[in-house]
Write a protein that holds these residues in place. Structure first.
Motif, mmCIF file in Angstrom:
data_model
loop_
_atom_site.group_PDB
_atom_site.id
_atom_site.type_symbol
_atom_site.label_atom_id
_atom_site.label_comp_id
_atom_site.label_asym_id
_atom_site.label_seq_id
_atom_site.Cartn_x
_atom_site.Cartn_y
_atom_site.Cartn_z
ATOM 1 N N MET A 1 -5.677 -5.434 -23.885
ATOM 2 C CA MET A 1 -5.180 -4.122 -23.473
ATOM 3 C C MET A 1 -4.441 -4.255 -22.152
ATOM 4 S SD MET A 1 -7.982 -1.262 -24.455
ATOM 5 C CE MET A 1 -9.419 -1.935 -23.663
ATOM 6 N N ALA A 2 -3.297 -3.649 -22.063
ATOM 7 C CA ALA A 2 -2.468 -3.723 -20.869
ATOM 8 C C ALA A 2 -2.914 -2.687 -19.839
ATOM 9 C CB ALA A 2 -1.012 -3.497 -21.241
ATOM 10 N N VAL A 3 -2.988 -3.098 -18.592
ATOM 11 C CA VAL A 3 -3.447 -2.215 -17.527
ATOM 12 C C VAL A 3 -2.401 -1.159 -17.190
ATOM 13 C CG1 VAL A 3 -4.937 -3.971 -16.492
ATOM 14 C CG2 VAL A 3 -2.615 -3.669 -15.647
ATOM 15 N N HIS A 4 -2.893 -0.112 -16.546
ATOM 16 C CA HIS A 4 -2.052 0.921 -15.971
ATOM 17 C C HIS A 4 -2.181 0.776 -14.460
ATOM 18 C CE1 HIS A 4 -1.937 3.775 -19.641
ATOM 19 N NE2 HIS A 4 -2.269 2.568 -20.034
ATOM 20 N N ALA A 5 -1.076 0.963 -13.742
ATOM 21 C CA ALA A 5 -1.090 0.855 -12.283
ATOM 22 C C ALA A 5 -0.771 2.212 -11.670
ATOM 23 C CB ALA A 5 -0.074 -0.181 -11.827
ATOM 24 N N PHE A 6 -1.552 2.582 -10.667
ATOM 25 C CA PHE A 6 -1.385 3.852 -9.963
ATOM 26 C C PHE A 6 -1.135 3.526 -8.498
ATOM 27 C CE2 PHE A 6 -3.701 4.537 -13.783
ATOM 28 C CZ PHE A 6 -3.154 5.700 -14.297
ATOM 29 N N VAL A 7 -0.009 4.001 -7.959
ATOM 30 C CA VAL A 7 0.498 3.500 -6.688
ATOM 31 C C VAL A 7 0.649 4.603 -5.643
ATOM 32 C CG1 VAL A 7 2.506 2.394 -5.610
ATOM 33 C CG2 VAL A 7 1.699 1.623 -7.850
ATOM 34 N N ASP A 8 0.195 4.286 -4.433
ATOM 35 C CA ASP A 8 0.408 5.161 -3.277
ATOM 36 C C ASP A 8 0.626 4.283 -2.053
ATOM 37 O OD1 ASP A 8 0.727 7.496 -1.829
ATOM 38 O OD2 ASP A 8 -1.363 8.120 -1.936
ATOM 39 N N GLU A 9 1.011 4.929 -0.960
ATOM 40 C CA GLU A 9 1.383 4.204 0.249
ATOM 41 C C GLU A 9 0.577 4.675 1.453
ATOM 42 O OE1 GLU A 9 5.447 5.270 1.191
ATOM 43 O OE2 GLU A 9 4.926 7.381 1.268
ATOM 44 N N SER A 10 0.648 3.879 2.502
ATOM 45 C CA SER A 10 0.095 4.247 3.794
ATOM 46 C C SER A 10 0.884 3.478 4.843
ATOM 47 C CB SER A 10 -1.393 3.890 3.873
ATOM 48 O OG SER A 10 -1.962 4.355 5.079
ATOM 49 N N ARG A 11 0.857 3.988 6.050
ATOM 50 C CA ARG A 11 1.549 3.301 7.142
ATOM 51 C C ARG A 11 0.662 3.310 8.365
ATOM 52 N NH1 ARG A 11 7.628 4.198 9.558
ATOM 53 N NH2 ARG A 11 7.326 2.831 11.331
ATOM 54 N N ARG A 12 0.577 2.165 9.014
ATOM 55 C CA ARG A 12 -0.144 2.027 10.283
ATOM 56 C C ARG A 12 0.797 1.339 11.250
ATOM 57 N NH1 ARG A 12 -5.514 4.153 10.691
ATOM 58 N NH2 ARG A 12 -6.066 4.512 8.539
ATOM 59 N N ASN A 13 1.244 2.083 12.258
ATOM 60 C CA ASN A 13 2.187 1.547 13.242
ATOM 61 C C ASN A 13 3.383 0.929 12.526
ATOM 62 O OD1 ASN A 13 0.480 2.361 15.390
ATOM 63 N ND2 ASN A 13 -0.804 0.585 14.987
ATOM 64 N N ASP A 14 3.595 -0.376 12.692
ATOM 65 C CA ASP A 14 4.753 -1.028 12.080
ATOM 66 C C ASP A 14 4.422 -1.705 10.755
ATOM 67 O OD1 ASP A 14 6.464 -0.262 14.109
ATOM 68 O OD2 ASP A 14 6.186 -2.108 15.263
ATOM 69 N N THR A 15 3.273 -1.393 10.171
ATOM 70 C CA THR A 15 2.888 -2.015 8.909
ATOM 71 C C THR A 15 2.876 -0.969 7.800
ATOM 72 O OG1 THR A 15 1.527 -3.619 10.090
ATOM 73 C CG2 THR A 15 1.168 -3.420 7.720
ATOM 74 N N TYR A 16 3.573 -1.297 6.732
ATOM 75 C CA TYR A 16 3.664 -0.433 5.557
ATOM 76 C C TYR A 16 2.778 -1.040 4.473
ATOM 77 C CZ TYR A 16 5.624 2.132 1.648
ATOM 78 O OH TYR A 16 5.775 2.933 0.546
ATOM 79 N N TYR A 17 1.943 -0.223 3.854
ATOM 80 C CA TYR A 17 1.038 -0.657 2.794
ATOM 81 C C TYR A 17 1.374 0.076 1.504
ATOM 82 C CZ TYR A 17 -1.856 -2.224 6.713
ATOM 83 O OH TYR A 17 -2.318 -2.832 7.848
ATOM 84 N N LEU A 18 1.446 -0.673 0.430
ATOM 85 C CA LEU A 18 1.608 -0.096 -0.896
ATOM 86 C C LEU A 18 0.407 -0.567 -1.704
ATOM 87 C CD1 LEU A 18 3.836 1.555 -2.449
ATOM 88 C CD2 LEU A 18 4.470 -0.618 -3.485
ATOM 89 N N GLY A 19 -0.381 0.375 -2.210
ATOM 90 C CA GLY A 19 -1.561 0.030 -2.991
ATOM 91 C C GLY A 19 -1.331 0.309 -4.457
ATOM 92 N N ALA A 20 -1.811 -0.596 -5.300
ATOM 93 C CA ALA A 20 -1.691 -0.435 -6.750
ATOM 94 C C ALA A 20 -3.078 -0.554 -7.363
ATOM 95 C CB ALA A 20 -0.760 -1.486 -7.334
#
Length: 179
Positions: A1-20
């Motif tokens: 079974m193929a996974v589903h990915a759910f994505v959101d972001e966050s930012r801390r100072n000069d670091t950008y985070y993308l979570g899946a």
């Protein structure tokens, strides 16, 4: 079974985070129920920046046992946040194609979703024989599974005790512009 990915972001100072958040199809419904059950009366979504520390601890403790995996992509956003997002999203889409993921759901960024669409189409165009991945943008109230990525990247980016508490949910951390 193929996974589903759910994505959101966050930012801390000069670091950008993308979570899946990578979710197997067989647990989509029970996981949505679990997340909706964590809402307070009148609350429409879980957004970790707006939750109290007590609520954050409760939510993380409930999710640790769920078996959810959230991969984190991080990039420096001093150049621009849009550049950092594109860099993270390109890598994420390639990783999802390698996993043969079925679906990608991104938290909508009103007025900026077209940037994501362009990035995803560019990656899919370079791998046309593997491009069975469907993608769409939802408002964060539209699917509770988007909350998983939000809480993971917020906690991971905060570090300290929050980083320790979320660690069981973190699959991998991909640093895209660090040596």
């Amino acid at each position: 079974m193929a996974v589903h990915a759910f994505v959101d972001e966050s930012r801390r100072n000069d670091t950008y985070y993308l979570g899946a958040a990578l979710v197997d199809p067989g647990v989509l419904v029970p996981l949505r129920s679990l997340l909706r059950g964590l809402l307070l009366p009148g609350q429409r979504e879980l957004h970790f920046q707006r939750e109290t520390p007590q609520r954050r601890r409760l939510v993380l403790s409930r999710l640790v046992d769920s078996g959810v995996r959230v991969d984190v992509y991080r990039a420096n956003c001093r150049k621009s946040e849009e550049w950092a997002r594109r860099t993270c999203l390109e890598r994420l889409v390639n990783d999802l194609l390698d996993l043969r993921a079925a679906r990608l759901v991104l938290d909508s960024r009103t007025g900026r979703d077209h940037h994501d669409v362009r990035t995803i189409r560019d990656v899919l165009g370079r791998r046309p024989s593997e491009s069975g991945l469907s993608y769409e943008h939802f408002d964060s109230t539209g699917d509770p599974l988007l909350w998983l990525a939000d809480l993971a990247v917020w906690s991971h980016g905060a570090g300290g005790d929050w980083g320790r508490r979320v660690l069981p949910l973190i699959g991998s951390v991909v640093r895209l512009d660090w040596p």
